[in-house]
Design an enzyme around this catalytic site. Sequence first.
Site, PDB file in Angstrom:
ATOM      1  N   SER A   1     -29.162  49.336  70.553  1.00 45.42           N
ATOM      2  CA  SER A   1     -29.891  50.391  69.841  1.00 45.42           C
ATOM      3  C   SER A   1     -31.343  49.980  69.637  1.00 45.42           C
ATOM      4  O   SER A   1     -31.652  48.791  69.456  1.00 45.42           O
ATOM      5  CB  SER A   1     -29.230  50.609  68.470  1.00 45.42           C
ATOM      6  OG  SER A   1     -30.053  51.392  67.659  1.00 45.42           O
TER       7      SER A   1
ATOM      8  N   TYR B   1     -25.439  47.250  60.373  1.00 50.02           N
ATOM      9  CA  TYR B   1     -25.188  47.825  61.698  1.00 50.02           C
ATOM     10  C   TYR B   1     -26.128  47.190  62.738  1.00 50.02           C
ATOM     11  O   TYR B   1     -25.698  46.739  63.797  1.00 50.02           O
ATOM     12  CB  TYR B   1     -25.381  49.347  61.655  1.00 50.02           C
ATOM     13  CG  TYR B   1     -25.515  49.991  63.017  1.00 50.02           C
ATOM     14  CD1 TYR B   1     -24.408  50.132  63.853  1.00 50.02           C
ATOM     15  CD2 TYR B   1     -26.751  50.442  63.486  1.00 50.02           C
ATOM     16  CE1 TYR B   1     -24.533  50.716  65.107  1.00 50.02           C
ATOM     17  CE2 TYR B   1     -26.885  51.029  64.734  1.00 50.02           C
ATOM     18  CZ  TYR B   1     -25.781  51.162  65.541  1.00 50.02           C
ATOM     19  OH  TYR B   1     -25.907  51.731  66.796  1.00 50.02           O
TER      20      TYR B   1
ATOM     21  N   LYS C   1     -25.456  44.744  66.198  1.00 51.31           N
ATOM     22  CA  LYS C   1     -25.947  45.026  67.554  1.00 51.31           C
ATOM     23  C   LYS C   1     -26.748  43.840  68.091  1.00 51.31           C
ATOM     24  O   LYS C   1     -26.599  43.434  69.242  1.00 51.31           O
ATOM     25  CB  LYS C   1     -26.817  46.296  67.559  1.00 51.31           C
ATOM     26  CG  LYS C   1     -26.020  47.577  67.388  1.00 51.31           C
ATOM     27  CD  LYS C   1     -25.140  47.851  68.607  1.00 51.31           C
ATOM     28  CE  LYS C   1     -24.152  48.962  68.387  1.00 51.31           C
ATOM     29  NZ  LYS C   1     -23.160  49.106  69.439  1.00 51.31           N
TER      30      LYS C   1
HETATM   31  P1  NAD Z   1     -19.130  57.672  68.650  1.00 48.21           P
HETATM   32  O1  NAD Z   1     -18.663  57.255  67.298  1.00 48.21           O
HETATM   33  O2  NAD Z   1     -19.152  59.120  68.963  1.00 48.21           O
HETATM   34  O3  NAD Z   1     -18.282  56.941  69.776  1.00 48.21           O
HETATM   35  C1  NAD Z   1     -17.761  55.640  69.608  1.00 48.21           C
HETATM   36  C2  NAD Z   1     -16.296  55.682  70.004  1.00 48.21           C
HETATM   37  O4  NAD Z   1     -15.747  54.379  69.877  1.00 48.21           O
HETATM   38  C3  NAD Z   1     -15.471  56.617  69.139  1.00 48.21           C
HETATM   39  O5  NAD Z   1     -14.761  57.512  69.972  1.00 48.21           O
HETATM   40  C4  NAD Z   1     -14.512  55.688  68.381  1.00 48.21           C
HETATM   41  O6  NAD Z   1     -13.261  56.292  68.164  1.00 48.21           O
HETATM   42  C5  NAD Z   1     -14.440  54.494  69.322  1.00 48.21           C
HETATM   43  N1  NAD Z   1     -14.146  53.216  68.682  1.00 48.21           N
HETATM   44  C6  NAD Z   1     -14.726  52.664  67.599  1.00 48.21           C
HETATM   45  N2  NAD Z   1     -14.197  51.468  67.343  1.00 48.21           N
HETATM   46  C7  NAD Z   1     -13.278  51.235  68.312  1.00 48.21           C
HETATM   47  C8  NAD Z   1     -12.399  50.165  68.607  1.00 48.21           C
HETATM   48  N3  NAD Z   1     -12.353  49.065  67.834  1.00 48.21           N
HETATM   49  N4  NAD Z   1     -11.579  50.267  69.672  1.00 48.21           N
HETATM   50  C9  NAD Z   1     -11.616  51.359  70.458  1.00 48.21           C
HETATM   51  N5  NAD Z   1     -12.408  52.412  70.227  1.00 48.21           N
HETATM   52  C10 NAD Z   1     -13.236  52.337  69.158  1.00 48.21           C
HETATM   53  O7  NAD Z   1     -20.581  57.027  68.844  1.00 48.21           O
HETATM   54  P2  NAD Z   1     -21.643  57.253  70.001  1.00 48.21           P
HETATM   55  O8  NAD Z   1     -22.787  57.975  69.426  1.00 48.21           O
HETATM   56  O9  NAD Z   1     -20.985  57.762  71.214  1.00 48.21           O
HETATM   57  O10 NAD Z   1     -22.112  55.749  70.215  1.00 48.21           O
HETATM   58  C11 NAD Z   1     -21.580  54.922  71.231  1.00 48.21           C
HETATM   59  C12 NAD Z   1     -22.208  53.556  71.138  1.00 48.21           C
HETATM   60  O11 NAD Z   1     -23.624  53.675  71.241  1.00 48.21           O
HETATM   61  C13 NAD Z   1     -21.933  52.843  69.817  1.00 48.21           C
HETATM   62  O12 NAD Z   1     -21.715  51.484  70.093  1.00 48.21           O
HETATM   63  C14 NAD Z   1     -23.210  53.037  69.033  1.00 48.21           C
HETATM   64  O13 NAD Z   1     -23.435  52.007  68.125  1.00 48.21           O
HETATM   65  C15 NAD Z   1     -24.246  53.023  70.150  1.00 48.21           C
HETATM   66  N6  NAD Z   1     -25.461  53.749  69.789  1.00 48.21           N
HETATM   67  C16 NAD Z   1     -25.397  55.057  69.436  1.00 48.21           C
HETATM   68  C17 NAD Z   1     -26.558  55.734  69.087  1.00 48.21           C
HETATM   69  C18 NAD Z   1     -26.501  57.183  68.661  1.00 48.21           C
HETATM   70  O14 NAD Z   1     -27.480  57.687  68.097  1.00 48.21           O
HETATM   71  N7  NAD Z   1     -25.432  57.920  68.905  1.00 48.21           N
HETATM   72  C19 NAD Z   1     -27.781  55.080  69.113  1.00 48.21           C
HETATM   73  C20 NAD Z   1     -27.825  53.744  69.499  1.00 48.21           C
HETATM   74  C21 NAD Z   1     -26.654  53.082  69.847  1.00 48.21           C
HETATM   75  C1  UD1 Z   2     -30.590  56.048  62.963  1.00 48.58           C
HETATM   76  C2  UD1 Z   2     -30.376  54.613  62.629  1.00 48.58           C
HETATM   77  C3  UD1 Z   2     -30.281  53.806  63.901  1.00 48.58           C
HETATM   78  C4  UD1 Z   2     -29.178  54.342  64.791  1.00 48.58           C
HETATM   79  C5  UD1 Z   2     -29.425  55.811  65.047  1.00 48.58           C
HETATM   80  C6  UD1 Z   2     -28.297  56.421  65.803  1.00 48.58           C
HETATM   81  C7  UD1 Z   2     -31.416  54.256  60.448  1.00 48.58           C
HETATM   82  C8  UD1 Z   2     -32.495  53.554  59.720  1.00 48.58           C
HETATM   83  N1  UD1 Z   2     -31.442  54.124  61.785  1.00 48.58           N
HETATM   84  O1  UD1 Z   2     -31.820  56.167  63.637  1.00 48.58           O
HETATM   85  O2  UD1 Z   2     -30.008  52.468  63.586  1.00 48.58           O
HETATM   86  O3  UD1 Z   2     -29.144  53.633  66.014  1.00 48.58           O
HETATM   87  O4  UD1 Z   2     -29.562  56.517  63.799  1.00 48.58           O
HETATM   88  O5  UD1 Z   2     -27.131  56.424  65.069  1.00 48.58           O
HETATM   89  O6  UD1 Z   2     -30.587  54.890  59.866  1.00 48.58           O
HETATM   90  N2  UD1 Z   2     -34.046  62.781  58.983  1.00 48.58           N
HETATM   91  C9  UD1 Z   2     -34.366  63.727  58.032  1.00 48.58           C
HETATM   92  N3  UD1 Z   2     -33.332  64.404  57.447  1.00 48.58           N
HETATM   93  C10 UD1 Z   2     -32.025  64.190  57.755  1.00 48.58           C
HETATM   94  C11 UD1 Z   2     -31.714  63.223  58.751  1.00 48.58           C
HETATM   95  C12 UD1 Z   2     -32.745  62.525  59.331  1.00 48.58           C
HETATM   96  O7  UD1 Z   2     -35.523  63.939  57.733  1.00 48.58           O
HETATM   97  O8  UD1 Z   2     -31.141  64.822  57.157  1.00 48.58           O
HETATM   98  C13 UD1 Z   2     -35.136  62.050  59.650  1.00 48.58           C
HETATM   99  C14 UD1 Z   2     -35.068  60.537  59.414  1.00 48.58           C
HETATM  100  O9  UD1 Z   2     -35.780  60.189  58.282  1.00 48.58           O
HETATM  101  C15 UD1 Z   2     -35.703  60.028  60.720  1.00 48.58           C
HETATM  102  C16 UD1 Z   2     -35.402  61.097  61.761  1.00 48.58           C
HETATM  103  O10 UD1 Z   2     -34.983  62.248  61.032  1.00 48.58           O
HETATM  104  O11 UD1 Z   2     -37.077  59.974  60.541  1.00 48.58           O
HETATM  105  C17 UD1 Z   2     -34.269  60.686  62.692  1.00 48.58           C
HETATM  106  O12 UD1 Z   2     -33.171  60.243  61.900  1.00 48.58           O
HETATM  107  P1  UD1 Z   2     -31.766  59.826  62.532  1.00 48.58           P
HETATM  108  O13 UD1 Z   2     -31.281  60.916  63.409  1.00 48.58           O
HETATM  109  O14 UD1 Z   2     -30.886  59.390  61.409  1.00 48.58           O
HETATM  110  O15 UD1 Z   2     -32.112  58.614  63.487  1.00 48.58           O
HETATM  111  P2  UD1 Z   2     -32.853  57.223  63.174  1.00 48.58           P
HETATM  112  O16 UD1 Z   2     -33.134  57.028  61.745  1.00 48.58           O
HETATM  113  O17 UD1 Z   2     -34.010  57.131  64.106  1.00 48.58           O
END
Ligand code: NAD
Ligand code: UD1
Length: 368
Positions: free
Chosen positions: A138, A162, A166
């Site tokens: 991330s 979190y 990572k």
């Molecule tokens: P998500 O929660 O939709 O998907 C994660 C999946 O992993 C879920 O289906 C959950 O059931 C499964 N899971 C969790 N723990 C598990 C375990 N121990 N064994 C098997 N399955 C398990 O999340 P996502 O948004 O698809 O994110 C996927 C990955 O990307 C995560 O590792 C997350 O940290 C990373 N990531 C996501 C974002 C984002 O904004 N969505 C940003 C940066 C990194």
């Molecule tokens: C967040 C996490 C990041 C994670 C990512 C995806 C934090 C500090 N960071 O990123 O670690 O990888 O989500 O899960 O939480 N916002 C509003 N109102 C809302 C929601 C969000 O104003 O109700 C704003 C936030 O202040 C931010 C922007 O929208 O400035 C994006 O927020 P968000 O979608 O939560 O992502 P990040 O904070 O960038």
Amino acid sequence: MTTSPNCKTVLVTGATGFIGSHTVVELLEAGYRVRMVDNLCNSEASVLERIERIAHEHLTHDPKRLGFWPVDVRDSQALEALLASEPIDGVIHFAGLKAVGESFSQAPNYWDNNVGGTMALTQAMAKAHVKRLVFSSSATVYGQAASLPVSEDAPTQVTNPYGRTKLVCEQFLTDWCHASGDGQVALLRYFNPVGAHPSALIGEAPRGVPNNLMPFVTQVAAGIRPALSIFGRDYPTRDGTCIRDYIHVSDLARGHVATMAAMLGLGPHAVTSPDIEPSTQNGPIQTLSGLTVMNFGTGQGVSVQELVDTFERVTGQRVPTLDAPRRQGDVAELYANPQRAHTLLNWRATQTLESMCRDAWAWQSSLP
Ligand code: NAD
Ligand code: UD1
């Protein structure tokens, strides 16, 4: 499309989740065989059937191209059995917990799931001699970067449990890769994935109150929540609200396919077929080896207010907002330098903020 005899098999963990499900679709469309693993702690089993509907033309002749195991990645025995049951060419590891706020109160659970899960997976991979791993990291590992756009060489700095899980996984996988000698590891630092598949059959389905901006916006537009709180209007940015790098989840998913292809040394034409979208035929231009760290973003910074304005314009829905205090731990501005992924993979994000908003809204509108 039928499966070619040398069709590669990819194991995807967290495969029914938001990014995982989109990546499974893109892998199937690019000609891979896919083995899905998920313990369903944050997704529904019905996602499998939705993936099958989207990819039905690729599965008709060979339904065995897709398989699902409802397994926890910390269950080494189950993983070892799965990895021993057929040759796996590479693993894409999405499984993990991702809610920053929750990671404070449930820190041990985050360490167990994210770090313990990654270690158990790599142990099972080592036993089965599987050496290619793509890991979901991330942009949170950058904290507030000193200069923007942020490149992969920028110092890391994490502010929540979190983010620490990572970063520790990145460090562990770096050591794992070097120790294995011929291992291949890609650490992918996602910026802000949003949007949904254009079919509106799969998308982001947060449980409870959404933590992230786009799902909150779509729920307000749908009338599920009265207003969006804008967390801070006093940041040193062009309109006072925070700036982020939003990337369409399908672009992100295609980036994973390009990464796997580059690890496998597949050239631009190795998995091409007339029924594959031209966009997925842009294969890698070089083979990845050892450790690779890549930003997956668009390189464009968008403010919270700009996202809300674009959403309203594209969908015609109103999104009432309230001014709220800054959210703890938020950084003012973060966007990627995505050049390395373009150079190594011949991949770049192509979808606009408009299509991210349109697809997110279509998905939200499809929900009961
Ligand atoms: P998500 O929660 O939709 O998907 C994660 C999946 O992993 C879920 O289906 C959950 O059931 C499964 N899971 C969790 N723990 C598990 C375990 N121990 N064994 C098997 N399955 C398990 O999340 P996502 O948004 O698809 O994110 C996927 C990955 O990307 C995560 O590792 C997350 O940290 C990373 N990531 C996501 C974002 C984002 O904004 N969505 C940003 C940066 C990194
Ligand atoms: C967040 C996490 C990041 C994670 C990512 C995806 C934090 C500090 N960071 O990123 O670690 O990888 O989500 O899960 O939480 N916002 C509003 N109102 C809302 C929601 C969000 O104003 O109700 C704003 C936030 O202040 C931010 C922007 O929208 O400035 C994006 O927020 P968000 O979608 O939560 O992502 P990040 O904070 O960038």
